[in-house]
Design an enzyme around this catalytic site. Sequence first.
Site, short mmCIF file in Angstrom:
data_model
loop_
_atom_site.label_atom_id
_atom_site.label_comp_id
_atom_site.label_asym_id
_atom_site.label_seq_id
_atom_site.Cartn_x
_atom_site.Cartn_y
_atom_site.Cartn_z
NE ARG A 151 -3.66 -2.43 2.31
CZ ARG A 151 -4.64 -2.71 3.16
NH1 ARG A 151 -4.94 -1.87 4.13
NH2 ARG A 151 -5.31 -3.85 3.06
CB SER A 192 -12.16 -4.39 8.58
OG SER A 192 -11.53 -4.64 7.35
NE ARG A 209 -1.45 5.51 8.79
CZ ARG A 209 -2.75 5.31 8.73
NH1 ARG A 209 -3.29 4.84 7.61
NH2 ARG A 209 -3.54 5.59 9.74
CD GLU A 258 -9.12 -1.10 10.04
OE1 GLU A 258 -9.20 -1.96 9.14
OE2 GLU A 258 -9.14 0.13 9.83
NE ARG A 291 -2.60 -0.65 11.27
CZ ARG A 291 -3.43 0.37 11.08
NH1 ARG A 291 -4.63 0.37 11.65
NH2 ARG A 291 -3.07 1.41 10.34
#
Length: 424
Positions: A261, A351, A276, A348, A388
């Site tokens: 990403r 999800s 991140r 987060e 994470r």
Amino acid sequence: MIDLRLLREDPDRVRASQRARGEDVDLVDALLAADERRRSSGSRFDELRNEQKGLGKQVAKAQGEEKTALLQRTKALAEEVKAADAEQSEAKEEAERLLRSLANLIDPAAPVGGEEDFVTLEEIGTPRDFAAEGFEPKDHVELGQILGAIDTERGAKVAGARSYYLTGPGALLELALVNMAMAQASAAGFIPMITPTLVRPAAMDGTGFLGQAAENVYHLPQDDRYLVGTSEVALAAYHMDEILDADQLPLRYAGFSSCFRREAGTYGKDTRGIIRVHQFEKVEMYVYTTPEEAQAEHRRLLQWEKDFLNALELPFRVIDVASGDLGASAARKFDIEAWIPTQGKYREVTSTSNTTEYQSRRLSIRMREEGKVRPLATLNGTLVAVPRVIVALLENHQQADGSVVLPEALRPYLGGRSTLDPVK
């Protein structure tokens, strides 16, 4: 993409969905107009072609001046047919482009609003009171250095900002988390998959990642390939252009892949550590099922995610994501956010999204049931996004001396090891 018939029959519902997402409402009317042009130009083309066929028969029987006049009309008609065909193709392409630009219809049960308008569904576990235990918690970067598990300095030297090495126990921890996730998924009936990380444009566009998410996608122009940001892309495209028998459903896959990403638009956010980053590994669940079963399957995916985090003994909360924070393909999305002690807030970690028929229509994946063929539903859910979860594990299970107690469920995947200890 959505069902075009639904758009024609209930455009106000589509407008309301676009408005709730904060997306362009005028796109609905533009699409309706393009669809009307497509249909009218198609009808015009069909009329001219029928006339052309009829003229062919008349010319064969005609004589003299009548034949000359018919031949002149035939010549003019050929030009009209050519123009009508071009108009029909142009209108069809425009309608298709606009339809693929339209986001999925949101679930009426999803909360309406922006990023901060989510609804907390439940909080599980209690964050530790480190002050009561008599020490200040260290963040994951410091713990990673103490344990010899994370090296962000050399990661930046080699690959640039937002890059890292997992070293020693950090590397083993990643492999343990992936194996634990795959074991849980397999026990639940998922088929384990190791998926491509380079995909063709049709796969990336079909899952909806070349719309609002395009700025975060890595593209290799020379090869016209994309690096996936999630194995959802490859798992969704696995049955592209296929018809599946309804009695095969649900089909459940658990895909492991590296994810890439660009993190565009996040300048200055989470620049420390591995929260991140540009590249990470993830185990993603993906399901093909009937539209009627999609909502129940969504809850099952959420429960599997909760089971995994409960096994890791992490405090977390479940939120119902608001309409303005949904991806283009999601009708509804639940996020799970783990407590990060040094940040004093939930972040987060997984999800799960119900994409209804949106991706299957774009990828031309259908189901056959009682002799009839129709679109099916697809859903996705992250079982473990490694960096994470490592952050949450290290920070929540740390001890005053810098060691980290491993949750019992993870120990078998680390050779029975119960702690990560500071390097000497």
